[in-house]
Design a protein around this motif. Sequence first.
Motif, PDB file in Angstrom:
ATOM      1  N   ILE A 154      -8.007   5.510  -7.810  1.00 50.53           N
ATOM      2  CA  ILE A 154      -8.064   6.244  -6.545  1.00 50.53           C
ATOM      3  C   ILE A 154      -7.701   7.703  -6.772  1.00 50.53           C
ATOM      4  CG2 ILE A 154      -6.994   6.507  -4.268  1.00 50.53           C
ATOM      5  CD1 ILE A 154      -6.491   3.429  -4.372  1.00 50.53           C
ATOM      6  N   ASN A 155      -6.598   7.917  -7.471  1.00 50.47           N
ATOM      7  CA  ASN A 155      -6.117   9.282  -7.677  1.00 50.47           C
ATOM      8  C   ASN A 155      -7.103  10.099  -8.501  1.00 50.47           C
ATOM      9  OD1 ASN A 155      -3.912  11.256  -7.381  1.00 50.47           O
ATOM     10  ND2 ASN A 155      -3.793  11.083  -9.613  1.00 50.47           N
ATOM     11  N   GLU A 156      -7.660   9.495  -9.541  1.00 48.31           N
ATOM     12  CA  GLU A 156      -8.621  10.220 -10.372  1.00 48.31           C
ATOM     13  C   GLU A 156      -9.836  10.642  -9.548  1.00 48.31           C
ATOM     14  OE1 GLU A 156     -10.893   9.788 -14.664  1.00 48.31           O
ATOM     15  OE2 GLU A 156     -10.439   7.975 -13.534  1.00 48.31           O
ATOM     16  N   GLY A 157     -10.375   9.704  -8.748  1.00 47.70           N
ATOM     17  CA  GLY A 157     -11.553  10.030  -7.948  1.00 47.70           C
ATOM     18  C   GLY A 157     -11.271  11.100  -6.913  1.00 47.70           C
ATOM     19  N   LEU A 158     -10.118  11.017  -6.251  1.00 47.09           N
ATOM     20  CA  LEU A 158      -9.809  12.001  -5.229  1.00 47.09           C
ATOM     21  C   LEU A 158      -9.449  13.353  -5.833  1.00 47.09           C
ATOM     22  CD1 LEU A 158      -7.893   9.835  -2.598  1.00 47.09           C
ATOM     23  CD2 LEU A 158     -10.287  10.563  -2.584  1.00 47.09           C
ATOM     24  N   CYS A 159      -8.868  13.362  -7.015  1.00 43.85           N
ATOM     25  CA  CYS A 159      -8.637  14.642  -7.700  1.00 43.85           C
ATOM     26  C   CYS A 159      -9.959  15.307  -8.048  1.00 43.85           C
ATOM     27  CB  CYS A 159      -7.800  14.436  -8.965  1.00 43.85           C
ATOM     28  SG  CYS A 159      -6.041  14.193  -8.672  1.00 43.85           S
ATOM     29  N   GLN A 160     -10.947  14.509  -8.442  1.00 42.12           N
ATOM     30  CA  GLN A 160     -12.269  15.065  -8.705  1.00 42.12           C
ATOM     31  C   GLN A 160     -12.889  15.616  -7.422  1.00 42.12           C
ATOM     32  OE1 GLN A 160     -14.289  11.675 -10.343  1.00 42.12           O
ATOM     33  NE2 GLN A 160     -13.375  11.903 -12.379  1.00 42.12           N
ATOM     34  N   LEU A 161     -12.559  15.024  -6.294  1.00 40.83           N
ATOM     35  CA  LEU A 161     -13.151  15.408  -5.022  1.00 40.83           C
ATOM     36  C   LEU A 161     -12.499  16.654  -4.427  1.00 40.83           C
ATOM     37  CD1 LEU A 161     -15.034  14.765  -2.606  1.00 40.83           C
ATOM     38  CD2 LEU A 161     -13.228  13.251  -1.746  1.00 40.83           C
ATOM     39  N   VAL A 162     -11.160  16.686  -4.392  1.00 45.13           N
ATOM     40  CA  VAL A 162     -10.473  17.761  -3.659  1.00 45.13           C
ATOM     41  C   VAL A 162      -9.432  18.496  -4.502  1.00 45.13           C
ATOM     42  CG1 VAL A 162     -10.834  16.746  -1.378  1.00 45.13           C
ATOM     43  CG2 VAL A 162      -8.834  16.070  -2.728  1.00 45.13           C
ATOM     44  N   HIS A 221       0.808  -1.219   0.000  1.00 47.87           N
ATOM     45  CA  HIS A 221       0.000   0.000   0.000  1.00 47.87           C
ATOM     46  C   HIS A 221       0.844   1.275   0.000  1.00 47.87           C
ATOM     47  CE1 HIS A 221      -3.795   2.099   0.389  1.00 47.87           C
ATOM     48  NE2 HIS A 221      -3.497   2.629   1.555  1.00 47.87           N
ATOM     49  N   TRP A 222       2.086   1.210   0.439  1.00 44.49           N
ATOM     50  CA  TRP A 222       2.902   2.425   0.560  1.00 44.49           C
ATOM     51  C   TRP A 222       3.280   2.973  -0.807  1.00 44.49           C
ATOM     52  CZ3 TRP A 222       8.802   2.555   1.579  1.00 44.49           C
ATOM     53  CH2 TRP A 222       9.212   3.876   1.833  1.00 44.49           C
ATOM     54  N   LEU A 223       3.857   2.159  -1.650  1.00 45.45           N
ATOM     55  CA  LEU A 223       4.304   2.603  -2.971  1.00 45.45           C
ATOM     56  C   LEU A 223       3.418   2.082  -4.090  1.00 45.45           C
ATOM     57  CD1 LEU A 223       8.174   2.262  -2.497  1.00 45.45           C
ATOM     58  CD2 LEU A 223       6.683   4.224  -2.003  1.00 45.45           C
ATOM     59  N   ASN A 224       2.335   1.424  -3.732  1.00 48.75           N
ATOM     60  CA  ASN A 224       1.331   1.000  -4.714  1.00 48.75           C
ATOM     61  C   ASN A 224      -0.038   0.964  -4.030  1.00 48.75           C
ATOM     62  OD1 ASN A 224       2.006  -1.327  -3.132  1.00 48.75           O
ATOM     63  ND2 ASN A 224       0.971  -2.602  -4.648  1.00 48.75           N
ATOM     64  N   PRO A 225      -0.646   2.126  -3.778  1.00 53.38           N
ATOM     65  CA  PRO A 225      -1.904   2.166  -3.031  1.00 53.38           C
ATOM     66  C   PRO A 225      -2.980   1.268  -3.636  1.00 53.38           C
ATOM     67  CG  PRO A 225      -1.026   4.371  -3.327  1.00 53.38           C
ATOM     68  CD  PRO A 225      -0.190   3.458  -4.178  1.00 53.38           C
ATOM     69  N   GLU A 226      -3.694   0.570  -2.758  1.00 55.56           N
ATOM     70  CA  GLU A 226      -4.782  -0.307  -3.182  1.00 55.56           C
ATOM     71  C   GLU A 226      -6.072   0.140  -2.504  1.00 55.56           C
ATOM     72  OE1 GLU A 226      -4.140  -4.514  -3.737  1.00 55.56           O
ATOM     73  OE2 GLU A 226      -2.081  -4.295  -3.030  1.00 55.56           O
ATOM     74  N   GLY A 227      -7.141   0.157  -3.285  1.00 56.33           N
ATOM     75  CA  GLY A 227      -8.393   0.692  -2.793  1.00 56.33           C
ATOM     76  C   GLY A 227      -8.931  -0.011  -1.573  1.00 56.33           C
ATOM     77  N   TYR A 228      -8.841  -1.346  -1.539  1.00 56.00           N
ATOM     78  CA  TYR A 228      -9.467  -2.055  -0.416  1.00 56.00           C
ATOM     79  C   TYR A 228      -8.746  -1.772   0.900  1.00 56.00           C
ATOM     80  CZ  TYR A 228      -6.107  -5.822   0.519  1.00 56.00           C
ATOM     81  OH  TYR A 228      -5.005  -6.530   0.911  1.00 56.00           O
ATOM     82  N   ILE A 229      -7.441  -1.446   0.846  1.00 52.19           N
ATOM     83  CA  ILE A 229      -6.731  -1.120   2.081  1.00 52.19           C
ATOM     84  C   ILE A 229      -7.189   0.238   2.612  1.00 52.19           C
ATOM     85  CG2 ILE A 229      -4.442  -0.727   3.088  1.00 52.19           C
ATOM     86  CD1 ILE A 229      -3.332  -2.847   1.280  1.00 52.19           C
ATOM     87  N   PHE A 230      -7.637   1.120   1.721  1.00 54.18           N
ATOM     88  CA  PHE A 230      -8.291   2.363   2.141  1.00 54.18           C
ATOM     89  C   PHE A 230      -9.762   2.127   2.501  1.00 54.18           C
ATOM     90  CE2 PHE A 230      -5.202   5.061  -0.493  1.00 54.18           C
ATOM     91  CZ  PHE A 230      -4.690   5.739   0.605  1.00 54.18           C
ATOM     92  N   GLN A 231     -10.268   0.921   2.256  1.00 61.99           N
ATOM     93  CA  GLN A 231     -11.694   0.582   2.388  1.00 61.99           C
ATOM     94  C   GLN A 231     -12.550   1.407   1.427  1.00 61.99           C
ATOM     95  OE1 GLN A 231     -13.374  -0.198   6.214  1.00 61.99           O
ATOM     96  NE2 GLN A 231     -11.457  -0.954   7.071  1.00 61.99           N
TER      97      GLN A 231
END
Length: 413
Positions: free
Chosen positions: A75-83, A54-64
């Motif tokens: 993940i990055n695309e969705g969070l860029c849309q958010l914030v 998860h550190w150098l390859n974030p995975e969605g399920y580890i973020f829940q």
Amino acid sequence: MSTIKLWALALLALGTSACARPRTATADFIRTDGVNLVDSRGNRFEIRGTNLGHWLNPEGYIFQFPKSANSAHRINEGLCQLVGPAYMEHFWRTFRERYITREDIEYIASTGATTVRLPFHYKLFTDEEYLGMHAPEEGFALIDRVVAWCREAGLRIILDMHDCPGGQTGDNIDDSYGYPWLFRSPEMQERFIAVWRSIASRYADEPVILGYDLMNEPIAHYFEDKEELNAALQPLMIRTAQAIREVDPHHILILAGAQWNTNFKVYDNWTFDDNLMFTCHIYKCPPTEGSLKGFMAFRDRSQRPMYMGETGENTDEWVESFRKALDGANIGWTFWTYKRLDAERSFTSVAMPEGWQTICDFLAADRSEYELIRKARPDQAQCRAILDAYLENCRFVNCRRNAGYISALGLRP
């Protein structure tokens, strides 16, 4: 000269120009000796540890997060849309600084573990943009840092390319596009080889690194052409090994089975290098030696060590039983994974930030059109505060240690 060759040479030059540890005649590299691992004095070495997932390859399920945000680029695309992208560059930079630190490595060593496996995305070592990073020196700096921490703590480290050019698995775990394009693309294969050669050139003289796990979980089982894809695996491993050996004679090369590291029928040649080890993964199985018989049979036939790079994600009772089965079968292990959000099936647990569901709800919403993104987006300041809280919670000092899990591994909490 082709663009690919120029690109590979540039990577090689970068790797060889980096600061490497000076070679010494007594450097304590781990090497293979039949089905065992030994150090420079001939003492048997046993892999016992965890993954720095998860550190150098974030995975969605580890973020829940929901499945709509289950890989790094999603993940990055969705969070860029958010914030917004500027905040996300800050988020990823801070995440990399805090999620795994010297304190985490010291704690792992204090439990009696011997080894950590470090999954990484190949883009860390190219000039392709990756979660706010833009140059290979940024990726090498991260690896240099964790290698130094492991050296100080007395741990060995396995470098694992979890996300390969084009994708080797064809699912979210390799941050790809739904198919293992690596095996259909000569260009992606040349990039894969070039990145590994660059890594090997930089770390050729670093004995803290136990070996190179060349490719995580190649070729998922559900592709109709999987036999054609399987047939391409061994030739690519041989070519990669040859490129690595041009710059690094020391490190163990670790080869994965096809179909999530379970199918070793894809290999009929284990003599092309004299320092090879194979790696298996298995999760949902009876926690007994019977679940390992296929891996043991291949190990005994090839007379090369077998290593369980990933397993776990189960109860403490299951973990303890399977760990004992692995020990009895002479199969080293790094259980998955060291740190997770609000979970007991890991060494440490990150506290769930208040309001985290707000982030998850946005990522789960229909965002297929820009108007829908605008309608689904909650208050941005609130969401940044929630993400900031996660960045604070993931610090080692703020994490909960899961004593039952660590004890199940036969280690000291």
